[in-house]
Design a protein around this motif. Structure first.
Motif, short mmCIF file in Angstrom:
data_model
loop_
_atom_site.label_atom_id
_atom_site.label_comp_id
_atom_site.label_asym_id
_atom_site.label_seq_id
_atom_site.Cartn_x
_atom_site.Cartn_y
_atom_site.Cartn_z
N ASP A 1 0.66 -1.29 -0.13
CA ASP A 1 0.10 0.06 0.01
C ASP A 1 0.91 1.13 -0.12
OD1 ASP A 1 0.40 1.07 2.92
OD2 ASP A 1 -0.38 -1.16 3.37
N SER A 2 0.26 2.20 -0.12
CA SER A 2 1.09 3.61 -0.45
C SER A 2 1.86 4.14 0.75
CB SER A 2 0.11 4.81 -0.66
OG SER A 2 -0.83 4.97 0.16
N SER B 1 3.06 1.82 3.43
CA SER B 1 4.13 1.11 3.41
C SER B 1 5.16 1.08 2.21
CB SER B 1 3.63 -0.41 3.41
OG SER B 1 2.94 -0.61 4.40
#
Length: 232
Positions: free
Chosen positions: A172-173, A175
């Motif tokens: 995800d963005s 992470s």
């Protein structure tokens, strides 16, 4: 650090790499971008010694001043284990082992003593914010945590070069952003060189140099930069 000359790769009659020349200095973070099918992953696998170029007689690949194409399979495997770390998009963690055990695997292959390997693995996991995850298996970790375990595994033998293939592509963005920052922290702390294939525009622009691949080669503008690079 890395000097690749006239790297070509054929699959049957299809030429995937068309004479790539590449110089990378110690401590650089290099991003390689381009459309699907441009040859990015193939180049990364050859630079990382996971694959070989087609025309070895008329090309060369030097890593840490060693011509790796001259090494036997056994010596090449030893060289790869000691000098190179890999980070993949899908982590490639072994599900039956804990985070600590996964990180230790390259050290065990190197025949490091168990106590020394585990101590180093714990140090790396702690540095990466996973001190509470040593004994958790991959299925018990988030995607970002799994990727950090994979980063620790890549670092366990203190390699001079880390090759990463779409390392944030499955995150995800948030992470992904954390992983990108981590690469620069690792470079500052451990001095590694990073070569990263990515479709992530932000990561590509953060790198010291962005190399654009088109139709099996590095574009001319970037090649001019490379030709003037001093190799260490």
């Amino acid at each position: 650090m890395i000097k690749a000359t006239n790297i070509q790769k054929f699959y049957g009659e299809l030429q995937v790499l068309k004479g790539v020349n590449l110089h990378i200095k110690k401590g650089e973070i290099i991003s390689i971008v381009g459309a699907s099918g441009a040859g990015k992953t193939t180049l990364l696998q050859i630079l990382g010694t996971l694959d070989t170029q087609t025309d070895i007689e008329n090309s060369s690949l030097e890593i840490n001043n060693i011509e790796v194409t001259n090494l036997s399979d056994k010596d090449l495997a030893k060289f790869r284990n000691e000098h190179i770390g890999f980070i993949f998009q899908f982590h490639q963690l072994l599900p039956e082992f804990t985070a600590l055990e996964n990180v230790c695997i390259p050290a065990f292959i190197k025949k490091a003593p168990k106590e020394k390997a585990e101590s180093r693995a714990k140090e790396l996991l702690d540095f990466l914010g996973l001190s509470h995850r040593h004994n958790h298996k991959p299925s018990e970790l988030s995607g970002g945590e799994q990727q950090r375990v994979a980063v620790a595994r890549a670092l366990i033998n203190s390699p001079s070069i880390i090759f990463a293939d779409e390392p944030s592509g499955n995150l995800d963005s948030e992470s992904a952003d954390n992983l990108h920052k981590l690469f620069f922290e690792l470079r500052e702390k451990f001095g590694q060189t990073f070569v990263i294939v990515t479709h992530n525009a932000e990561l590509a622009e953060l790198a010291d140099r962005k190399l654009v691949m088109v139709d099996g080669n590095i574009t001319k503008s970037d090649q001019e930069v490379l030709d003037n690079t001093i190799v260490e």
